[in-house]
Enzyme design. Structure first.
Site, PDB file in Angstrom:
ATOM      1  CG  HIS A 153       5.506 -29.427  16.540  1.00 27.14           C
ATOM      2  ND1 HIS A 153       5.088 -30.342  17.461  1.00 27.14           N
ATOM      3  CD2 HIS A 153       6.796 -29.121  16.871  1.00 27.14           C
ATOM      4  CE1 HIS A 153       6.057 -30.581  18.333  1.00 27.14           C
ATOM      5  NE2 HIS A 153       7.109 -29.862  17.987  1.00 27.14           N
ATOM      6  CB  SER A 274     -15.740 -32.700  -8.354  1.00 27.82           C
ATOM      7  OG  SER A 274     -17.045 -32.473  -7.865  1.00 27.82           O
ATOM      8  CE  LYS A 280     -12.104 -30.249  -4.954  1.00 24.83           C
ATOM      9  NZ  LYS A 280     -13.128 -31.029  -4.239  1.00 24.83           N
ATOM     10  CD  GLU A 287      -8.444 -37.706  -0.732  1.00 30.37           C
ATOM     11  OE1 GLU A 287      -8.400 -36.472  -0.627  1.00 30.37           O
ATOM     12  OE2 GLU A 287      -9.439 -38.314  -1.200  1.00 30.37           O
TER      13      GLU A 287
END
Length: 459
Positions: A153, A274, A280, A287
């Site tokens: 979980h 970025s 970043k 992704e």
């Protein structure tokens, strides 16, 4: 192609919607190979003369050379790769090229070409997945002892080792490879010679063409042979499952690379920055792998829906069988390569992983198990006792192994000093030495078995 029946040519839109050459040109190698096998058989059984068969074979080699050097033109008038090849062959050798289509149809041609292409795609994917397994094995060996939190979980559950975690994905990929292997076995029958749908009256030798193309046997039913796309669906379903596994690991890398986790740093090769925030480091490759899984599943669904209501035998809907397979194959190949690179080059922050494993009372089950094993307490009672100990530790803001013995004995007098032997994260992983468990000794055994299997494959 059908000028004797039709007085007028197709409308411009009909020509465009009917043509498949923009995508089925990817089958040119398979189309040439199947055509060469077919004409060799026609010559062997005397349906065409030996001279004609030789001329056609030589011409097909020349066409293949042109394709390899210059690509396949998107000539909508020629409609598909089969007619394109025949037209190019006629340019090379003249009217004798027309004999190539004896005793076959584009229906059995495309079924054969597509099976050949999917078979090669499976072999490519299997090789890539094997390389991915190698990367997982290598990094698991690096971290057979590295402690990290195991989650259920997404909550800290029990300590595991990073090696054990990575080898879990090795198991998933092994199942993926087995699915592709099963699909390959099922598809390896040759439709060539089924003609349009009913077979042919020419005395062809289907076993000869099947053997020449590396198939185990010819297909047993001509109706099924030209209308079957189970092999494409098998590929897409295996690809979907593999992409889901890649997506799960990609998602974990995305989480682990975030500052709150801090478990991993992805290399510059597999990260982006970025345009506005110079600090970043974005896990864009992971992704995109996660996103590709959705697209691959969409390709599988598209072909399932296309095929779900088609009567026998061939229908033009089936022309749309190839784009989803081609797209899924391209996406899966990119995803496997990306995840292999990420795993191989990632820097795992094992210190941070250990710190996280020591939080969240992940050794609570070890306390309960100790009460069962040493104090002979039923597990349900031990579970309750452990819950009280966890609550006390939470109230004090300390770890379980930092609770004084007196406080533990105040909860239950049967607890003694030996309990501290099981409350550290290292003790927790070491004791889980059941087959398939996270104990470093078991992880190393699993790695050894996996390496031996890969070495056997490579022989």
């Amino acid at each position: 192609m059908w000028g004797g029946r039709f007085a007028e040519g197709p409308a411009a839109v009909m020509r465009e919607i009917n043509a498949s050459i923009p995508f089925d040109k990817r089958l040119w190698r398979e189309d040439v190979a199947a055509s060469k096998a077919h004409v060799a058989m026609l010559g062997a059984v005397g349906i065409v003369s030996a001279d004609n068969a030789a001329a056609i074979a030589t011409g097909l080699d020349a066409v293949a050379g042109d394709y390899a050097a210059h690509g396949v033109a998107d000539d909508l008038a020629l409609e598909d790769i089969h007619m394109q090849t025949e037209a190019r062959l006629a340019e090379k050798i003249g009217a004798v090229a027309g004999r190539l289509h004896t005793a076959r149809s584009r229906n059995d041609q495309v079924a054969t070409d597509f099976r050949l292409w999917v078979r090669r795609a499976i072999d490519d994917v299997d090789a890539s997945l094997g390389a991915f397994q190698d990367a997982l094995i290598a990094r698991a060996a690096d971290h057979a002892d590295s402690v990290m939190p195991g989650f259920t979980h997404l909550q800290s559950a029990q300590p595991v080792t990073l090696g054990h975690h990575l080898m879990a994905y090795h198991e998933m990929i092994a199942r993926d490879r087995s699915r592709f292997a099963d699909a390959r076995v099922r598809l390896n029958q040759c439709p060539l010679g089924s003609a349009a749908l009913a077979g042919t009256g020419f005395p062809i030798d289907r076993t000869m063409t099947a053997a020449a193309l590396g198939f185990d046997a010819p297909t047993g039913n001509s109706l099924d042979a030209v209308s079957d796309r189970d092999f494409a669906l098998d590929y897409l379903m295996a690809a979907t499952q593999a992409s889901l596994h890649l997506s799960r690991l990609a998602e974990e890398f995305i989480l682990w690379a975030s500052q709150p986790f801090g478990f991993v740093s992805l290399s510059d090769q597999w990260s982006t920055g970025s345009s506005i925030m110079p600090q970043k480091r974005n896990p864009d490759a992971a992704e995109l792998v996660r996103g590709h899984a959705g697209r691959i599943a969409g390709c599988m669904t598209a072909l399932v829906i296309t095929m779900k209501g088609l009567p026998l035998a061939y229908s033009k809907d089936m022309q749309d069988d190839k784009p989803p397979v081609f797209e899924a194959h391209d996406l899966l190949g990119l995803s496997i390569t990306a995840m292999t690179g990420m795993v191989a080059s990632a820097t795992f922050r094992t210190g941070r992983m250990r710190e996280a494993a020591e939080l969240g009372y992940a050794t609570a089950t070890d306390l309960a198990d100790w009460l069962v094993r040493v104090a002979d307490i039923p597990f349900r009672e031990a579970h309750h006792i452990t819950g009280r100990a966890v609550r006390l530790a939470e109230e004090r803001g300390i770890a379980l192994d930092q609770l004084p013995l007196a406080d533990l004995q105040a909860i239950d007098a049967r607890i003694d000093a030996r309990v501290y032997d099981v409350l550290s994260v290292d003790a927790s992983v070491a004791v889980r030495a059941s087959f398939g468990g996270t104990a470093p000794v078991r992880v190393r055994e699993a790695i050894a078995v996996a390496r031996a299997a890969r070495q056997k494959e490579m022989q």
